[in-house]
Motif scaffolding. Structure first.
Motif, PDB file in Angstrom:
ATOM      1  N   GLY A 191       0.788  -1.221   0.000  1.00  0.00           N
ATOM      2  CA  GLY A 191       0.000   0.000   0.000  1.00  0.00           C
ATOM      3  C   GLY A 191       0.819   1.269   0.000  1.00  0.00           C
ATOM      4  N   VAL A 192       2.147   1.147  -0.172  1.00  0.00           N
ATOM      5  CA  VAL A 192       3.033   2.317  -0.131  1.00  0.00           C
ATOM      6  C   VAL A 192       3.744   2.448  -1.467  1.00  0.00           C
ATOM      7  CG1 VAL A 192       5.046   3.352   0.984  1.00  0.00           C
ATOM      8  CG2 VAL A 192       3.383   2.059   2.350  1.00  0.00           C
ATOM      9  N   GLU A 193       3.722   3.647  -2.046  1.00  0.00           N
ATOM     10  CA  GLU A 193       4.417   3.881  -3.301  1.00  0.00           C
ATOM     11  C   GLU A 193       5.920   3.837  -3.067  1.00  0.00           C
ATOM     12  OE1 GLU A 193       4.885   7.338  -6.751  1.00  0.00           O
ATOM     13  OE2 GLU A 193       3.135   7.365  -5.414  1.00  0.00           O
ATOM     14  N   ILE A 194       6.621   3.112  -3.946  1.00  0.00           N
ATOM     15  CA  ILE A 194       8.068   2.967  -3.836  1.00  0.00           C
ATOM     16  C   ILE A 194       8.735   3.989  -4.750  1.00  0.00           C
ATOM     17  CG2 ILE A 194      10.009   1.383  -4.041  1.00  0.00           C
ATOM     18  CD1 ILE A 194       7.914   0.582  -1.927  1.00  0.00           C
ATOM     19  N   ALA A 195       9.677   4.726  -4.213  1.00  0.00           N
ATOM     20  CA  ALA A 195      10.376   5.740  -5.014  1.00  0.00           C
ATOM     21  C   ALA A 195      11.200   5.075  -6.105  1.00  0.00           C
ATOM     22  CB  ALA A 195      11.279   6.578  -4.101  1.00  0.00           C
ATOM     23  N   GLY A 196      11.235   5.722  -7.272  1.00  0.00           N
ATOM     24  CA  GLY A 196      12.028   5.214  -8.391  1.00  0.00           C
ATOM     25  C   GLY A 196      11.177   5.016  -9.620  1.00  0.00           C
ATOM     26  N   ASP A 197      11.818   4.576 -10.695  1.00  0.00           N
ATOM     27  CA  ASP A 197      11.111   4.348 -11.950  1.00  0.00           C
ATOM     28  C   ASP A 197      10.214   3.121 -11.813  1.00  0.00           C
ATOM     29  OD1 ASP A 197      10.810   4.725 -14.962  1.00  0.00           O
ATOM     30  OD2 ASP A 197      11.517   2.652 -14.827  1.00  0.00           O
TER      31      ASP A 197
END
Length: 744
Positions: A191-197
């Motif tokens: 449920g958490v957006e992961i930083a990066g492409d």
């Protein structure tokens, strides 16, 4: 003085670049006037010396996704036309046009996302008037951006310039977007957006053997590395799907590495509809668990920029199966995905463009006798079909369809609009989706039926819902609807005469109150006569007999005097209890079902578990085995109107005792069933009672059975489904035709 005309173009002409095409054609021919979209299609006012060439160009030079069904021309009265030729604002009104299905990424957009110097390099939502989402984002007609789920994305200056330029391929491309103004992609876990492409993160997760939930055009898919037996087995365990084949996605060279691919199949894969296509496998380069025991694999090409970029990054084929809980509809919303798919997926590849309606992937195959549609869905729906001669002036009708593979049909102005595949209505959420889709289509296409048509089976949910509408109603028998759907697909005239119809499927109520499914009918749209049928057998436990094939085998073996064989084959099953219940007439309706006959033969040959996990599992295993054998002679089978099956099972058991291979026995069964009914159909034609033969019902999605039956009918006119499903997915179309042809 130059001639002036008002020209109405009907068909699939909105959202496909038709207006800029008209604009360019008119300018080339030095015409003055205007073109607009409205609820009837495309309307043109034109004046000039080259109007005849203009009208011819409308037919012959239309854009790739366009389908021109009619061009209506009337003289144009006094009207102030512009000096040049203009595209003017859309107009409203009663809805009479069709909606374009979603279309796979076109070559120009694909080249653009792969060009590092392009403005949309690597952008997962690139599209133009020749490709991209249509029906999956549409809320209302006419098809304009404000009526779609793209309404909340305000165009940047660059996209706005493309959108406003009639010479640009993105002129009025309603889903137009770019990284500066369009939907965005992200990767999340827990449920958490992961930083990066996002794409790089997704590719890395797949490389680790993880399972991803990926948001596509019509819903979420669950994806994993198709080469990894561990990953595929994990997906099966999490989804509790022990044997049903998984679909695959990859580039053409990946498909050719595992499957034989003809020119016709390659063309079908590359069609704008981008269906899943069943292909003959020739190597074991992929995980065996993808399609256990099957000779075919279901492949599709990447059909969105997101899919292309993902496959480019991973550089290997992916399993790409529907993201849903078992038996439920495909998930489409982000929150819904987090709630329902968290137990399956290790990560989520998400975006913020809403999906207006759930659309499963279409499923098709190419046989030696032409194309076959198994599931009519994304890329094919919504589609309209012309009504056969004699039905052109019919009133508006709503046909509700059946219980399995549900789809409904709306008729109007000489056309039938078949809905997309909705699924099994026994599932409460699928039923909810059916009701939503019915409301959706009725509003979207401004449909006001004068008549509602239902299946004659009172227990079907669609039948009950149709009766509750309070409109004039007609009930149609299941197998009559099947044959009418096939006649209608082939535009058989209303007064075209009677046909011999071989209808083979799982179940359908007959006029005698029993469950039919293995029939030869002499029929037309208005009525039918039952000429021959498979000997009925009890269905012990009712619905349980569909899920436990041994029950059908027990009944057939007992009837053939082979009870001792059944006792040996099914020693662990509760045979005594089942026999007692059948003898007492408890929950054991009699049926001539060909589907249950397939189940029985598969169970006798040991090709299916005691309890199957998906519909047609036993029949698919039987077909796969039969395809491994060459041509085989038929078994003896009963003569007369009622086709006795005892000789068939006696022959099968004799072959088993003699050590014949399961593949040869399976092949002999297919030939026996085909030739027994084909011989009776040939007799009807020879007697002058029938003009042609119809093959319909879900069993004819078995390509081997279809081939055997067509061989047995060589030299006769035969109609089988090619553009509509042979199963219940086309039932509603047939219901509508029967009701319209039958006096009240």
């Amino acid at each position: 003085m130059d001639q002036a005309l008002r020209i109405r173009v009907r068909g699939q002409v909105q959202g496909v670049g038709f207006r800029p095409f008209v604009w360019a054609l008119a300018r080339r021919l030095d015409l003055r006037g205007w073109v607009l979209n409205d609820a009837g299609g495309v309307l043109i006012a034109a004046e000039g010396a080259a109007l005849e060439a203009f009208i011819e160009g409308l037919r012959l030079e239309a854009p790739p996704l366009a389908r021109v069904d009619a061009i209506e021309v009337t003289p144009l009265g006094p009207e102030d036309l512009p000096e040049g030729f203009e595209i003017i604002a859309s107009a409203g009104g009663a809805v009479r046009t069709r909606v374009t299905p979603d279309a796979a990424t076109c070559p120009a957009c694909l080249a653009e996302i792969r060009d590092p110097a392009a403005r949309r390099a690597g952008y997962a939502f690139t599209n133009c008037t020749h490709c991209g989402p249509r029906f999956s984002i549409l809320k209302h007609l006419p098809y304009d951006r404000a009526q779609t789920t793209m309404a909340g994305f305000t165009l940047c200056a660059a996209c706005g310039a493309e959108y406003a330029d009639p010479a640009d391929r993105r002129f009025h491309a309603q889903p137009i977007a770019c990284p500066a103004c369009g939907p965005r992609l992200w990767f999340e876990q827990g449920g958490v957006e992961i930083a990066g492409d996002a794409l790089s993160l997704a590719v890395a997760a797949l490389a680790k053997g993880q399972i991803l939930a990926i948001k596509g055009l019509g819903g979420f898919h669950l994806a994993c590395d198709a080469r990894s037996e561990t990953a595929v087995a994990l997906l099966r365990a999490r989804k509790r799907r022990p044997s049903k084949p998984f679909a695959l996605m990859g580039r053409l060279e990946m498909i050719r590495a595992s499957c034989a691919l003809s020119d016709a199949e390659a063309a079908r894969l590359q069609n704008a509809a981008a269906p899943i296509l069943l292909l003959a496998r020739h190597s074991d380069t992929l995980a065996p668990a993808i399609a256990p025991g099957q000779n075919t694999l279901g492949w599709m090409l990447p059909y969105t920029p997101l899919h292309h970029l993902l496959i480019d990054g991973f550089d290997a084929p992916l399993v790409m199966t529907s993201g849903n809980l078992s038996g439920e509809p495909q998930v489409i919303g982000n929150d819904e995905a987090r709630l329902k798919l968290a137990a399956f997926a290790d990560g989520f590849l998400m975006h913020d463009r809403d999906i207006a309606r759930r659309l499963d992937d279409s499923v098709e195959r190419i046989t030696p006798h032409g194309p076959m549609v198994l599931r009519h869905a994304r890329g094919r729906a919504p589609s309209t079909h012309p009504m056969p001669p004699g039905f052109e002036d019919a009133p508006q009708v709503l046909a509700m369809g059946g219980q399995m593979k549900a789809a409904f049909c709306l008729t109007r102005e000489g056309e039938a609009l078949l809905s997309h595949h909705l699924g099994d209505l026994e599932d409460p959420l699928t039923w909810e989706e059916y009701e939503k889709a019915l409301t959706d289509y009725t509003a979207l296409f401004d449909h006001a039926p004068a008549l509602v048509v239902v299946d004659a089976h009172e227990g079907f949910r669609a039948t009950q819902a149709g009766r509750a509408l309070g409109l004039p109603l007609r009930a149609v028998y299941h197998h009559h609807a099947h044959l009418a759907a096939c006649l209608g697909e082939h535009l058989w005239p209303r007064d075209g005469g009677r046909v011999a119809a071989i209808i083979l499927d799982g179940l359908g109520l007959g006029p005698d109150g029993t469950i039919w499914g293995g029939e030869l009918l002499l029929a037309d749209y208005a009525g039918f006569e039952r000429i021959a049928w498979l000997e009925p057998a009890p269905l012990p436990g009712g619905d349980l007999a569909q899920r436990e094939p041994w029950r059908n085998a027990l009944m057939r073996l007992d009837a053939a005097g082979l009870g001792a064989v059944a006792d040996r084959l099914f020693a662990e099953a509760p045979r005594a209890l089942v026999r007692q219940a059948v003898a007492a007439g408890i929950n054991a309706p009699r049926s001539s079902s060909a589907g249950r006959l397939f189940d029985a033969v598969a169970a006798v040959l040991g090709l299916c578990p005691a309890r199957i996990s998906h519909e047609a599992e036993a029949a698919m295993a039987l077909e796969a085995q039969a395809c491994r054998a060459g041509r085989a002679p038929p078994y003896p089978i009963g003569d007369g109107a009622q086709i006795a099956t005892a000789p068939l099972f006696q022959g099968i058991c004799a072959d088993l005792a003699a050590g014949r291979s399961v593949a040869e026995i399976a092949a002999r069964f297919h030939v026996t069933l085909a030739e027994s009914l084909a011989a009776r159909a040939r007799d009807l034609i020879a007697q002058g009672a029938a003009e042609a033969v119809v093959l319909a019902g879900g069993c004819f999605q078995n390509a081997l059975l279809l081939d055997c039956t067509l061989r047995a009918l060589a030299g006769h006119r035969v109609m089988a489904h090619q553009s509509l499903p042979a199963n219940d997915g086309s039932l509603a179309f047939g219901q509508a035709l029967v009701a319209l042809a039958t006096p009240a």
